[in-house]
Each structure stands twice: as C-alpha cells, then as structure tokens.
Design a protein around this motif. Structure first.
Motif, PDB file in Angstrom:
ATOM      1  N   SER A 218     -38.810  18.897  23.112  1.00  0.00           N
ATOM      2  CA  SER A 218     -38.283  17.661  22.531  1.00  0.00           C
ATOM      3  C   SER A 218     -36.835  17.465  22.970  1.00  0.00           C
ATOM      4  N   LEU A 219     -36.482  16.208  23.215  1.00  0.00           N
ATOM      5  CA  LEU A 219     -35.143  15.863  23.688  1.00  0.00           C
ATOM      6  C   LEU A 219     -34.607  14.720  22.845  1.00  0.00           C
ATOM      7  N   ALA A 220     -33.388  14.884  22.320  1.00  0.00           N
ATOM      8  CA  ALA A 220     -32.775  13.889  21.446  1.00  0.00           C
ATOM      9  C   ALA A 220     -31.556  13.273  22.112  1.00  0.00           C
ATOM     10  N   GLY A 221     -31.304  12.007  21.790  1.00  0.00           N
ATOM     11  CA  GLY A 221     -30.130  11.352  22.347  1.00  0.00           C
ATOM     12  C   GLY A 221     -29.701  10.159  21.529  1.00  0.00           C
ATOM     13  N   VAL A 222     -28.457   9.742  21.726  1.00  0.00           N
ATOM     14  CA  VAL A 222     -27.910   8.510  21.163  1.00  0.00           C
ATOM     15  C   VAL A 222     -28.105   7.411  22.206  1.00  0.00           C
ATOM     16  N   PRO A 223     -27.805   6.142  21.878  1.00  0.00           N
ATOM     17  CA  PRO A 223     -28.015   5.078  22.875  1.00  0.00           C
ATOM     18  C   PRO A 223     -27.377   5.355  24.229  1.00  0.00           C
ATOM     19  N   PHE A 224     -26.158   5.905  24.235  1.00  0.00           N
ATOM     20  CA  PHE A 224     -25.497   6.200  25.503  1.00  0.00           C
ATOM     21  C   PHE A 224     -26.290   7.230  26.306  1.00  0.00           C
ATOM     22  N   SER A 225     -26.890   8.205  25.611  1.00  0.00           N
ATOM     23  CA  SER A 225     -27.715   9.208  26.289  1.00  0.00           C
ATOM     24  C   SER A 225     -28.868   8.543  27.029  1.00  0.00           C
ATOM     25  N   LEU A 239     -40.926  17.943  34.143  1.00  0.00           N
ATOM     26  CA  LEU A 239     -40.716  18.502  32.803  1.00  0.00           C
ATOM     27  C   LEU A 239     -42.043  18.496  32.051  1.00  0.00           C
ATOM     28  N   PRO A 240     -42.989  19.326  32.464  1.00  0.00           N
ATOM     29  CA  PRO A 240     -44.322  19.289  31.851  1.00  0.00           C
ATOM     30  C   PRO A 240     -44.338  19.660  30.370  1.00  0.00           C
ATOM     31  N   ALA A 241     -43.346  20.435  29.886  1.00  0.00           N
ATOM     32  CA  ALA A 241     -43.341  20.840  28.480  1.00  0.00           C
ATOM     33  C   ALA A 241     -42.799  19.757  27.556  1.00  0.00           C
ATOM     34  N   LEU A 242     -42.061  18.785  28.107  1.00  0.00           N
ATOM     35  CA  LEU A 242     -41.418  17.758  27.281  1.00  0.00           C
ATOM     36  C   LEU A 242     -42.474  16.800  26.728  1.00  0.00           C
ATOM     37  N   LYS A 243     -42.569  16.711  25.397  1.00  0.00           N
ATOM     38  CA  LYS A 243     -43.595  15.859  24.791  1.00  0.00           C
ATOM     39  C   LYS A 243     -43.046  14.858  23.780  1.00  0.00           C
ATOM     40  N   VAL A 244     -41.782  15.039  23.333  1.00  0.00           N
ATOM     41  CA  VAL A 244     -41.228  14.137  22.324  1.00  0.00           C
ATOM     42  C   VAL A 244     -39.814  13.728  22.708  1.00  0.00           C
ATOM     43  N   LEU A 245     -39.526  12.434  22.636  1.00  0.00           N
ATOM     44  CA  LEU A 245     -38.180  11.898  22.804  1.00  0.00           C
ATOM     45  C   LEU A 245     -37.768  11.270  21.482  1.00  0.00           C
ATOM     46  N   THR A 246     -36.543  11.562  21.023  1.00  0.00           N
ATOM     47  CA  THR A 246     -36.050  10.954  19.789  1.00  0.00           C
ATOM     48  C   THR A 246     -34.702  10.309  20.039  1.00  0.00           C
ATOM     49  N   GLN A 247     -34.447   9.208  19.317  1.00  0.00           N
ATOM     50  CA  GLN A 247     -33.194   8.472  19.487  1.00  0.00           C
ATOM     51  C   GLN A 247     -32.666   8.061  18.124  1.00  0.00           C
ATOM     52  N   ALA A 248     -31.361   8.239  17.919  1.00  0.00           N
ATOM     53  CA  ALA A 248     -30.673   7.768  16.718  1.00  0.00           C
ATOM     54  C   ALA A 248     -29.209   7.579  17.102  1.00  0.00           C
ATOM     55  N   GLY A 249     -28.332   7.411  16.114  1.00  0.00           N
ATOM     56  CA  GLY A 249     -26.913   7.293  16.408  1.00  0.00           C
ATOM     57  C   GLY A 249     -26.467   5.900  16.781  1.00  0.00           C
ATOM     58  N   GLY A 250     -27.259   4.876  16.439  1.00  0.00           N
ATOM     59  CA  GLY A 250     -26.898   3.506  16.767  1.00  0.00           C
ATOM     60  C   GLY A 250     -28.081   2.746  17.313  1.00  0.00           C
ATOM     61  N   PRO A 446     -13.339  -0.009  32.767  1.00  0.00           N
ATOM     62  CA  PRO A 446     -14.126   0.613  33.842  1.00  0.00           C
ATOM     63  C   PRO A 446     -15.382   1.277  33.278  1.00  0.00           C
ATOM     64  N   VAL A 447     -15.231   1.898  32.098  1.00  0.00           N
ATOM     65  CA  VAL A 447     -16.329   2.438  31.292  1.00  0.00           C
ATOM     66  C   VAL A 447     -15.901   2.273  29.848  1.00  0.00           C
ATOM     67  N   PHE A 448     -16.836   2.170  28.918  1.00  0.00           N
ATOM     68  CA  PHE A 448     -16.468   2.033  27.521  1.00  0.00           C
ATOM     69  C   PHE A 448     -16.042   3.385  26.953  1.00  0.00           C
ATOM     70  N   PRO A 449     -14.890   3.452  26.290  1.00  0.00           N
ATOM     71  CA  PRO A 449     -14.504   4.712  25.647  1.00  0.00           C
ATOM     72  C   PRO A 449     -15.443   5.024  24.485  1.00  0.00           C
ATOM     73  N   ARG A 450     -15.799   6.283  24.335  1.00  0.00           N
ATOM     74  CA  ARG A 450     -16.757   6.671  23.297  1.00  0.00           C
ATOM     75  C   ARG A 450     -16.272   7.889  22.531  1.00  0.00           C
ATOM     76  N   LEU A 451     -16.738   7.995  21.282  1.00  0.00           N
ATOM     77  CA  LEU A 451     -16.483   9.171  20.464  1.00  0.00           C
ATOM     78  C   LEU A 451     -17.405  10.297  20.928  1.00  0.00           C
ATOM     79  N   SER A 452     -17.199  11.483  20.389  1.00  0.00           N
ATOM     80  CA  SER A 452     -17.996  12.630  20.828  1.00  0.00           C
ATOM     81  C   SER A 452     -19.459  12.500  20.450  1.00  0.00           C
ATOM     82  N   ASN A 453     -19.795  11.601  19.499  1.00  0.00           N
ATOM     83  CA  ASN A 453     -21.191  11.387  19.150  1.00  0.00           C
ATOM     84  C   ASN A 453     -21.834  10.289  19.982  1.00  0.00           C
TER      85      ASN A 453
END
Length: 492
Positions: A218-225, A239-250, A446-453
């Motif tokens: 499983s791999l998790a990310g925020v919108p920027f991810s 990535l044959p083992a990867l079966k779930v993607l999750t997104q939150a954080g906005g 040039p790029v949007f500044p982002r917080l660590s999350n």
C-alpha cells in the motif's frame, strides 16, 4: 468495548500468542524487528526513561523515520509519558519557543542527543498521550492533544475499511510527525503487518527500490504526491505487490482522481480517497472506490465507529435535509481532547463530544458528503464575501489550472505557475468578481511553496505578496526533488 481500547502493546502480544512473534514488524535502513523483538525493545526503552526523574516525564521527540524513534514513541505510550511529536526537519528557532511554551521537560532529538530543559515541570491530564502540531497557515503554534484511545480507535477504524492484514506491508511515504503519516504506522502495526521506515522521498530511486525489495502493498500520498506520481508514470513501474493506493491531506482535483482510479482499475488495485483532520487523530471519512467515477468530488462516508452530520450556518441547529449547505461536524472516539497553546492547557478538564471541522458541506441523496468550501477560506473585499476555494475552482474551469488563492480580509493573493498568464488572471478577476486591480495581488511562482505535509504554504505566499513581491525567486538548475525539498517549510 474494553477490547476496542487495547493499547498497542496488547496487540503486539496478541501477535505472539497467535504464533507470529517472529513476524517482521519494522524495517529501516539499519535493521528489522519482529513483533517479539519490538515488544522487548519497548520494555527496554521504558527502563531507559528512568534516567530522568519522574517529574521530568513530559517529552518531545524529533520523529525520524527509523526504528529507534518508533520504539521511543511506542514506549512513551506504554509508560504513559505525554509526548510532543516534532518534524525532525524543523529548525530549532521555531521549535524552542514551542517547547518552552508547553513546558516540555526532555527533548529527544535522536539516539545520541537528548536535551533536558530547565525549570519545566508541567502538570498533565492523565489521559494525555500525544501532542501533534496543526498545519495551519497562520504560523501560530498550537498542538492537538490526543489520548491513547484516540490513537488506537482511529488505527482500528482505518484497518476495518481499508483492505489490510498481517500479510501486508506499508511504507513511510509521509512524515511520521504528521497525523496522516503516523496513522499509516499505527494501522499497519495494529493488524500485524510490516512497515518500512525511510526518509527517502518518492522522487528518489532508493524509495522505489525499497518498494520492490520489501514488496510494499500500500502507498499513501497527499495531493502533491499524486501530482508527482503522475509525472513519474506510476503505471509503468514494476510493482506487482502494490495493491492499494490511498490519498488524503487535501482535495485531489477531479482529473487526478479519475486518472488514478482508471490506473487502479487497469492494474487490479484499489484507490481510496480519504478525508481527515489532526483534531480527529487522522481519519474522518473515506470514499468507497465504487463511487469514485461519479462522485470523485465527495469525501464519502464516516469511518467505522464515527458519525458525520451538518449544522445550520446561522442557527447551528443540526439538520438532515439533502443538498443543503451546512458546517460539517463529526463524532467518534478519535476526536481530540482539545488544543494546547501553553502548559496551562495540558491539565484542562475539557471533554469534546463533537468536532466542528470548519468545512462547509452538503449531504447527497445517496448518503455521501461533499465539501463545498471552508469557513476560514472566506475573505471580505469591499464588503464582498469571497470563497478562496471557489476562486481556485473557477480559475481552473476557466483554463487557468495552476493557481492558488489565499488572503485575509481586504487582501486577496493569487499565486500562479508559468502555465497561467498574469494578464489572463487579472482580466478574469476584474470581469468575474468586479474587483479593481488594486484590490488583489498576483504572485508568480516557479513552484508552489509547500509545508512538510505537502499542503500549500499559504502564509509564505501571503507574506511575500504583502511585502510587495510580484514573483518568488526561481530555484534554478536543481533537479525536481531538490526543488521540492528547498521549498518545503515546517509543519506548524
């Protein structure tokens, strides 16, 4: 109900009773720990804490993504020592005032460095387990107070609606000091799964090497991810083992949501979009994948053991009508104890029975909830009430897809990337909102500044525009990940 609020150590002991004591729990760049070894390491770490007098047992931990830090975190929960989690990348100039204000006794930076802070002996409520800093854009340092029950109940709810079990493996794709990142760790350990600890970014080859080597499922990310995952062409990776993607954080824009839903369908994976707040430990709602094609703009339904409902924006009365806007409220065992601005708040007797999310939402006829705005994301210009979220959405629909709106009353700032035209944005704001060009500021980035999350750093954008800047300085001649790292601020 007693089983529901078992501590993490009890869950680890259950793994051993089931004959899984040798199953791997944690993996980092140095070593790995089985569940039996993790249980013993927690016991040893609790003993290690005795080097400090009992009255100094209020700790802060720079939460690095390594086994030593995770054991320290779990040992504090076991020993009932209140713990403030810190972003290890945060600069001391920002951290030190917060530690002083809260009365932290010992700052554990890493295995080699622990600082005993003088004259710090705050009185903490008995159910206080953890403090997490909020990620607001005002720069004000306030901490969310969480109990052990908050942490355990949220982890269990997550493990009930996501397809995860003892055979699975997660990875620290987000900072562990961030509530979403911490929930990944907690939920995987609760079900007896493996969890890979790494400080590598998903923009590095080493991260994807770990994904393959440890068969991360499983791999998790925020919108920027997910913006980065699209750039990296996730669908082409082996990535044959990867079966779930999750997104939150906005909010994930609908194009990206549909893109990753289609990829998940084509590869036999599942894609879960989720909604949460630090004030609810991490998760509040999720969108069952089958709804994503038609309702990708919704947050979905409440997590197990939680409840979502709406209150009238004027009367605050609860109502059940569909397609009517109201403030979104949440109830559940994962709702925080309260906020801590200073040491005096740590012993408050507050008991929060419902969480006002600050989001404006509507309930659809099928029971799904859709967020339409945020109360704090409104400003007034010359008496006009403007929704910053609506401005972003309207600009996007008008073809200016790379814009961020922020501001305070009487100050509207629109930041944009090179793909959008300053002249087009200005003309749109004048025509659509009836604003004079002196009533808003445009900031090229040039790029949007982002917080660590991964969330936009609204404060930096606002301060830069108010200082008279019309463009942020370019970050020239750096690879993409270096640009991302250079722009990230600290989580507040």
């Amino acid at each position: 109900m007693a089983e529901f609020f078992m501590g993490f150590s009890e869950y680890f002991q259950r793994q051993q009773q089931m004959g899984r004591g040798d199953a791997i729990a944690l993996i980092d760049e140095q070593c790995s720990l089985s569940y039996q070894e993790l249980t013993q390491a927690i016991t040893d770490r609790v003993t290690w804490f005795s080097q400090w007098p009992q009255e100094q047992h209020f700790f802060a931990l720079s939460f690095n993504a390594d086994i030593w830090s995770v054991v320290t975190y779990l040992a504090c929960l076991e020993a009932k020592i209140p713990l403030l989690l810190l972003d290890p990348q945060a600069v001391s100039e920002l951290v030190t005032p917060q530690l002083s204000r809260l009365g932290v006794c010992v700052w554990i930076k890493n295995q080699q460095v622990q600082l005993v802070l003088a004259n710090q002996k705050p009185l903490c409520r008995k159910d206080l387990a953890l403090l997490l800093s909020t990620s607001g854009s005002t720069g004000g340092a306030k901490s969310v107070m969480l109990s052990r029950e908050n942490l355990v109940s949220n982890a269990r709810s997550i493990s009930q609606y996501l397809p995860m079990g003892e055979q699975d493996c997660g990875i620290a794709s987000l900072p562990l000091s961030y509530s979403y990142g911490l929930s990944l760790l907690n939920s995987h350990l609760m079900v007896g799964a493996r969890f890979v600890l790494t400080g590598q970014s998903l923009m590095t080859k080493d991260f994807w090497k770990l994904m393959r080597e440890h068969k991360v499922s499983s791999l998790a990310g925020v919108p920027f991810s997910y913006q980065m995952l699209k750039t990296l062409r996730l669908e082409r990776m082996d990535l044959p083992a990867l079966k779930v993607l999750t997104q939150a954080g906005g909010r994930l824009n609908i194009e990206l949501a549909q893109h990753f839903y289609q990829l998940a369908q084509q590869s036999g994976r599942q894609f879960f979009m989720m909604y949460g707040q630090t004030e609810a430990t991490a998760r509040i709602a999720y969108l069952p994948p089958q709804y994503l094609p038609e309702y990708g703009d919704c947050i979905g339904i409440a997590i197990p053991h939680g409840e979502l409902y709406l209150r009238d924006l004027l009367t605050n009365e609860r109502f059940e009508e569909i397609n009517q806007p109201g403030e979104l409220y949440y109830q559940g065992p994962n709702v925080m104890l309260g906020y801590a601005h200073g040491a005096n708040d740590l012993n408050s007797a507050t008991c929060i029975t419902e969480l006002a999310t600050g989001d404006i939402a509507e309930r659809l006829a099928n029971g799904l909830f859709r967020i339409t705005g945020r109360k704090s994301r409104f400003i007034k210009l010359q008496g006009k009430r403007l929704s910053l979220d609506e401005i972003e959405a309207n600009l996007n629909q008008a073809g200016m897809r790379e814009c961020i709106a922020c501001g305070r009353d009487d100050t509207l700032v629109i930041a944009f990337l090179a793909s959008s035209s300053r002249e087009s944005i200005q003309a749109y704001c004048v025509k659509t909102y009836g604003l004079h060009p002196t009533q808003f500021k445009l900031l090229a980035c040039p790029v949007f500044p982002r917080l660590s999350n991964g969330k936009p750093d609204y404060q930096r954008l606002l301060v830069s525009a108010q200082a008279g800047m019309t463009a942020l300085p370019a970050i020239a001649d750096l690879p993409l990940m270096a640009k991302q790292d250079a722009e990230q601020g600290t989580e507040q």
